[in-house]
Design an enzyme around this catalytic site. Structure first.
Site, short mmCIF file in Angstrom:
data_model
loop_
_atom_site.label_atom_id
_atom_site.label_comp_id
_atom_site.label_asym_id
_atom_site.label_seq_id
_atom_site.Cartn_x
_atom_site.Cartn_y
_atom_site.Cartn_z
N HIS A 1 0.00 5.53 5.81
CA HIS A 1 -0.16 5.96 4.42
C HIS A 1 0.10 7.45 4.24
O HIS A 1 -0.30 8.27 5.07
CB HIS A 1 -1.56 5.60 3.92
CG HIS A 1 -1.82 4.12 3.99
ND1 HIS A 1 -2.72 3.57 4.87
CD2 HIS A 1 -1.25 3.10 3.31
CE1 HIS A 1 -2.71 2.25 4.72
NE2 HIS A 1 -1.83 1.95 3.79
N GLU B 1 -8.72 16.57 9.79
CA GLU B 1 -9.75 16.86 10.78
C GLU B 1 -11.12 16.50 10.22
O GLU B 1 -11.31 16.47 9.00
CB GLU B 1 -9.72 18.35 11.15
CG GLU B 1 -8.42 18.81 11.80
CD GLU B 1 -8.19 18.16 13.14
OE1 GLU B 1 -9.20 17.86 13.84
OE2 GLU B 1 -7.02 17.96 13.51
N SER C 1 0.80 -1.22 0.00
CA SER C 1 0.00 0.00 0.00
C SER C 1 0.83 1.27 0.00
O SER C 1 0.34 2.33 -0.37
CB SER C 1 -0.94 0.01 1.21
OG SER C 1 -0.20 -0.07 2.42
#
Length: 265
Positions: free
Chosen positions: A195, A179, A12
């Site tokens: 990630h 957020e 990933s």
């Protein structure tokens, strides 16, 4: 001049992402920004380890389509450390055994393997010191690269130094930290220590390309933008249906995608 391709096998941290997951970005998704006169074929798969990528036919797909003179960049470790689901490998055991399959498979077809250690996760202790949860996997890859005389791009060591300089707060601008309400793809917000988002992925890709150039893996004319600013708006994301189709096709026995598809996924 024959058409050169750079195949990517990885997890990933390397894979391209669909529009629905933006701005999550793998470094392989933006490698083409730094490469010219060559096509990046990003066959990396989220959730793949060196074991599962090979056992589920994705390495075979690459080996069916790779040609003499092409490159194969191999980057695993983030998933190899996870137990269960037939993905776990032991660093100085079956992890190296599987990496050897990638190296020998490429060489048997006249292609050139390159090993790339995984970038480190964003993990700091209570005192702001960077931790190294990838443990022995980078060391195991380094050892195998030396034993088999394979070019090594040590993205792990480089990333650790960068994360350390940026600190616990600064690295939130590199990883997928948002957020609530900041992005419609992550309406409840997200704090992802694995990630990358655009800037982090761009700089990792720049480092990989720079090392390929510095070590003479490819001639200098294959590279571009190594010292240029790259805005996040330059990152391309595939539509989800195209992404899904191409992802499912990257297994043994399927045809080679067209040039546009190969360059983007």
């Amino acid at each position: 001049m024959e058409h050169l391709r750079i195949f990517l096998a990885g997890d990933s941290s390397v894979t391209s992402r669909p529009l629905s997951m933006a701005p999550m970005t793998g470094w392989g998704q933006v490698l083409q920004v730094f490469v010219q006169d060559a096509e990046v074929v990003n066959a990396a798969r989220a959730g793949a380890s060196s074991r599962s990528f090979a056992e589920r036919g994705r390495l075979d797909w690459i080996l069916e389509n790779i040609a003499p003179g092409d490159l194969l960049l191999v980057s695993f470790g983030l998933i190899d450390m996870k137990p269960g689901d037939g993905r776990f490998t032991v660093p100085f055991g079956d992890y190296q055994w599987y990496l050897r399959k990638y190296v020998l498979g490429a060489r048997e077809r006249g292609a050139h393997p390159v090993l790339v250690t995984s970038h480190e996760r964003r993990v700091f202790d209570d005192h702001g010191n960077i931790r190294r949860p990838l443990g022995l996997y980078p060391a195991a890859m380094r050892e195998l690269a030396a034993a088999m005389s394979v070019p090594l791009v040590d993205l792990n060591e480089w990333s650790v130094n960068w994360w350390r300089q940026a600190g616990a707060e600064g690295t939130k601008q590199l990883f997928l930290y948002m957020e609530p309400g900041e992005n419609p793809n992550y309406p409840e917000g997200i704090a992802d220590n694995t990630h990358l988002r655009g800037h982090g992925a761009v700089e990792c890709a720049r480092f990989v390309a720079g090392e390929l150039s510095l070590r003479g893996v490819l001639a200098p004319h294959y590279f571009r933008n190594l010292d240029a600013a790259v805005p996040e708006t330059a990152i391309e994301f595939l539509d989800d249906d195209v992404f899904e189709r191409l992802t499912k096709s990257r297994v043994a026995g399927r045809p080679v995608p067209d040039a546009m598809s190969g360059a983007l996924l």
